[in-house]
Design an enzyme around this catalytic site. Structure first.
Site, PDB file in Angstrom:
ATOM      1  N   SER A 134       1.052  -1.231   0.002  1.00  0.00           N
ATOM      2  CA  SER A 134      -0.167   0.101  -0.028  1.00  0.00           C
ATOM      3  C   SER A 134       0.790   1.118   0.144  1.00  0.00           C
ATOM      4  O   SER A 134       2.099   1.158   0.440  1.00  0.00           O
ATOM      5  CB  SER A 134      -0.831   0.022   1.259  1.00  0.00           C
ATOM      6  N   TYR A 147      -1.355  -0.531  10.758  1.00  0.00           N
ATOM      7  CA  TYR A 147      -1.705  -0.825   9.136  1.00  0.00           C
ATOM      8  C   TYR A 147      -0.209  -0.507   8.609  1.00  0.00           C
ATOM      9  O   TYR A 147       0.276  -1.367   7.934  1.00  0.00           O
ATOM     10  CB  TYR A 147      -2.528  -0.226   8.606  1.00  0.00           C
TER      11      TYR A 147
HETATM   12  N1  LIG Z   1      -8.757  -0.899  -0.843  1.00  0.00           N
HETATM   13  C1  LIG Z   1      -7.740  -0.072  -0.622  1.00  0.00           C
HETATM   14  O1  LIG Z   1      -7.849   1.234  -0.828  1.00  0.00           O
HETATM   15  C2  LIG Z   1      -6.485  -0.689  -0.495  1.00  0.00           C
HETATM   16  C3  LIG Z   1      -5.215   0.144  -0.772  1.00  0.00           C
HETATM   17  C4  LIG Z   1      -4.024  -0.141  -0.763  1.00  0.00           C
HETATM   18  C5  LIG Z   1      -3.725  -1.743  -0.275  1.00  0.00           C
HETATM   19  N2  LIG Z   1      -4.765  -2.415  -0.267  1.00  0.00           N
HETATM   20  C6  LIG Z   1      -4.472  -3.904   0.201  1.00  0.00           C
HETATM   21  O2  LIG Z   1      -5.080  -4.859  -0.782  1.00  0.00           O
HETATM   22  C7  LIG Z   1      -5.292  -5.888  -0.125  1.00  0.00           C
HETATM   23  C8  LIG Z   1      -6.699  -6.250  -0.248  1.00  0.00           C
HETATM   24  O3  LIG Z   1      -7.612  -5.349   0.060  1.00  0.00           O
HETATM   25  P1  LIG Z   1      -8.903  -5.007  -0.357  1.00  0.00           P
HETATM   26  O4  LIG Z   1      -8.955  -3.539  -0.289  1.00  0.00           O
HETATM   27  O5  LIG Z   1      -9.419  -5.619  -1.366  1.00  0.00           O
HETATM   28  O6  LIG Z   1      -9.972  -5.239   0.805  1.00  0.00           O
HETATM   29  P2  LIG Z   1     -10.972  -6.525   1.095  1.00  0.00           P
HETATM   30  O7  LIG Z   1     -12.066  -6.505   0.052  1.00  0.00           O
HETATM   31  O8  LIG Z   1     -11.599  -6.407   2.449  1.00  0.00           O
HETATM   32  O9  LIG Z   1     -10.371  -7.951   0.730  1.00  0.00           O
HETATM   33  C9  LIG Z   1      -9.482  -8.304   1.937  1.00  0.00           C
HETATM   34  C10 LIG Z   1      -9.361  -9.811   1.600  1.00  0.00           C
HETATM   35  O10 LIG Z   1      -8.361 -10.428   2.780  1.00  0.00           O
HETATM   36  C11 LIG Z   1      -9.370 -11.624   3.204  1.00  0.00           C
HETATM   37  N3  LIG Z   1      -8.601 -11.875   4.642  1.00  0.00           N
HETATM   38  C12 LIG Z   1      -8.775 -11.142   5.515  1.00  0.00           C
HETATM   39  N4  LIG Z   1      -8.237 -12.008   6.795  1.00  0.00           N
HETATM   40  C13 LIG Z   1      -7.668 -13.158   6.082  1.00  0.00           C
HETATM   41  C14 LIG Z   1      -7.079 -14.163   6.675  1.00  0.00           C
HETATM   42  N5  LIG Z   1      -6.729 -14.391   8.097  1.00  0.00           N
HETATM   43  N6  LIG Z   1      -6.761 -15.152   5.758  1.00  0.00           N
HETATM   44  C15 LIG Z   1      -7.000 -15.242   4.374  1.00  0.00           C
HETATM   45  N7  LIG Z   1      -7.694 -14.221   3.814  1.00  0.00           N
HETATM   46  C16 LIG Z   1      -8.164 -13.064   4.625  1.00  0.00           C
HETATM   47  C17 LIG Z   1     -10.647 -11.089   3.308  1.00  0.00           C
HETATM   48  O11 LIG Z   1     -11.520 -12.190   3.272  1.00  0.00           O
HETATM   49  P3  LIG Z   1     -12.745 -12.250   4.122  1.00  0.00           P
HETATM   50  O12 LIG Z   1     -13.663 -11.915   2.958  1.00  0.00           O
HETATM   51  O13 LIG Z   1     -13.065 -13.675   4.640  1.00  0.00           O
HETATM   52  O14 LIG Z   1     -12.652 -11.367   5.232  1.00  0.00           O
HETATM   53  C18 LIG Z   1     -10.867 -10.601   1.874  1.00  0.00           C
HETATM   54  O15 LIG Z   1     -10.728 -11.558   0.991  1.00  0.00           O
HETATM   55  C19 LIG Z   1      -4.882  -5.881   1.522  1.00  0.00           C
HETATM   56  O16 LIG Z   1      -3.710  -6.365   1.710  1.00  0.00           O
HETATM   57  C20 LIG Z   1      -5.111  -4.365   1.456  1.00  0.00           C
HETATM   58  O17 LIG Z   1      -4.224  -3.694   2.464  1.00  0.00           O
HETATM   59  C21 LIG Z   1      -6.017  -1.994  -0.271  1.00  0.00           C
END
Ligand SMILES: NC(=O)c1ccc[n+]([C@@H]2O[C@H](COP(=O)([O-])OP(=O)(O)OC[C@H]3O[C@@H](n4cnc5c(N)ncnc54)[C@H](OP(=O)(O)O)[C@@H]3O)[C@@H](O)[C@H]2O)c1
Length: 275
Positions: A134, A147
């Site tokens: 991120s 985070y």
């Molecule tokens: N969205 C943003 O603005 C943003 C920006 C920068 C980086 N990111 C990064 O992108 C990645 C994905 O995030 P997202 O934004 O797509 O959010 P998201 O839709 O909440 O996706 C997160 C995923 O991680 C899974 N997860 C959580 N805990 C877990 C565990 N213990 N084992 C396996 N899977 C687990 C969740 O599964 P469940 O549905 O079962 O909870 C979900 O599938 C993250 O690493 C986040 O830090 C996001």
């Protein structure tokens, strides 16, 4: 056919990457934690292969290695996308230690355990690791301490590993998105509000204004579609010259520029963001 595993593929960026890559001819193992999410994934595209995979669960990881090994045989694995992630925020003074630990269990140790478990298959396939960091892996804003710490750690792990395994024809890239429209914000908002409910009232005396601002910031789900991240993940997996880091979005660029400013100016701007 090239094979990739993506963790955290139930929603958001992970799901977008799974669909993006399966549409471009990849065999995609998509990690989810619930059977209902596995069913939803195969309903959205029958070519996806769901794996029940909590990255903090050693038994799940071992079972995933067995399943994937049986499927890919001597071809090995071509990509591992460590995407699963959660976001813990709040004042460093009050965040419970177990919350901080949870942040690291998922975002750091989970990615580490997955990578270690799949490196033999990646070596066979001369594969690549793509770690979902991120802009918070470059700039640690106030009230996003756990985070940001987890993403800084993921970046450090990626830099160490990349040099260690490059001689085997493997590679590690880091993806650094700014804000992307996914459910992570909603989840972080409800988890943070619940956590605050259990913390001492005096926290509000000291930090009322920035905490209200924090809840306001994480309440909004806006930003570009996760597909822009999926396109960069594809580049990292397929380009003859994959980058070490992929900054994604204008806010990520702005955050990166902050790192070039003198410390006092950075601190002043970071404080201003929570006034
Ligand atoms: N969205 C943003 O603005 C943003 C920006 C920068 C980086 N990111 C990064 O992108 C990645 C994905 O995030 P997202 O934004 O797509 O959010 P998201 O839709 O909440 O996706 C997160 C995923 O991680 C899974 N997860 C959580 N805990 C877990 C565990 N213990 N084992 C396996 N899977 C687990 C969740 O599964 P469940 O549905 O079962 O909870 C979900 O599938 C993250 O690493 C986040 O830090 C996001």
């Amino acid at each position: 056919m090239k094979t990739v595993i993506i963790t955290g593929a139930s929603t958001g960026i992970g799901k977008a990457c799974a669909l993006w890559l399966v549409n471009r001819g990849w065999r995609v193992f998509a990690g989810v934690r619930k059977q209902a999410d596995a069913d939803a994934l195969t309903a959205s595209d029958a070519r996806l292969i769901p794996l029940i995979l909590d990255v903090t669960n050693a038994d799940h990881i071992a079972a995933a290695v067995q399943t994937v090994t049986a499927e890919v045989g001597a071809d090995g694995l071509h990509g591992l996308v460590n995407n699963a992630g959660i976001a813990v925020g709040g004042p460093m003074e009050y965040i419970p230690v177990d919350r901080f630990q949870w942040q690291f269990d998922v975002n750091v140790t989970g990615a580490f355990a997955m990578t270690q478990a799949f490196l033999p298959l990646l070596r066979q396939g001369k594969g690549r690791v793509v770690n979902m960091s991120s802009i918070s892996g470059r700039v640690a804003m106030p009230f996003f301490g756990p985070y940001a710490a987890s993403k800084f750690a993921l970046e450090a792990m990626s830099d160490s590993l990349r040099v260690e395994i490059a001689e085997f024809g493997m590679w590690v890239s880091v993806i650094e998105p700014g804000r992307i429209a996914t459910p992570i914000w909603e989840k972080a908002h409800s988890q943070t509000s619940n956590m605050f409910d259990g913390l001492p009232d005096e926290m509000w005396t000291y930090y009322e204004k920035p905490l209200k601002r924090l809840l306001g910031i994480i309440k909004q789900t806006h930003g570009p579609s996760p597909d822009i991240v999926a396109a960069k993940v594809e580049h990292a997996l397929t380009s003859p010259r994959p980058r070490r880091r992929y900054l994604i979005g204008k806010d990520a660029m702005a955050g990166y520029l902050l790192t070039w400013l003198p410390g006092p100016i950075r601190d002043y701007l970071a404080k201003g963001a929570f006034q």
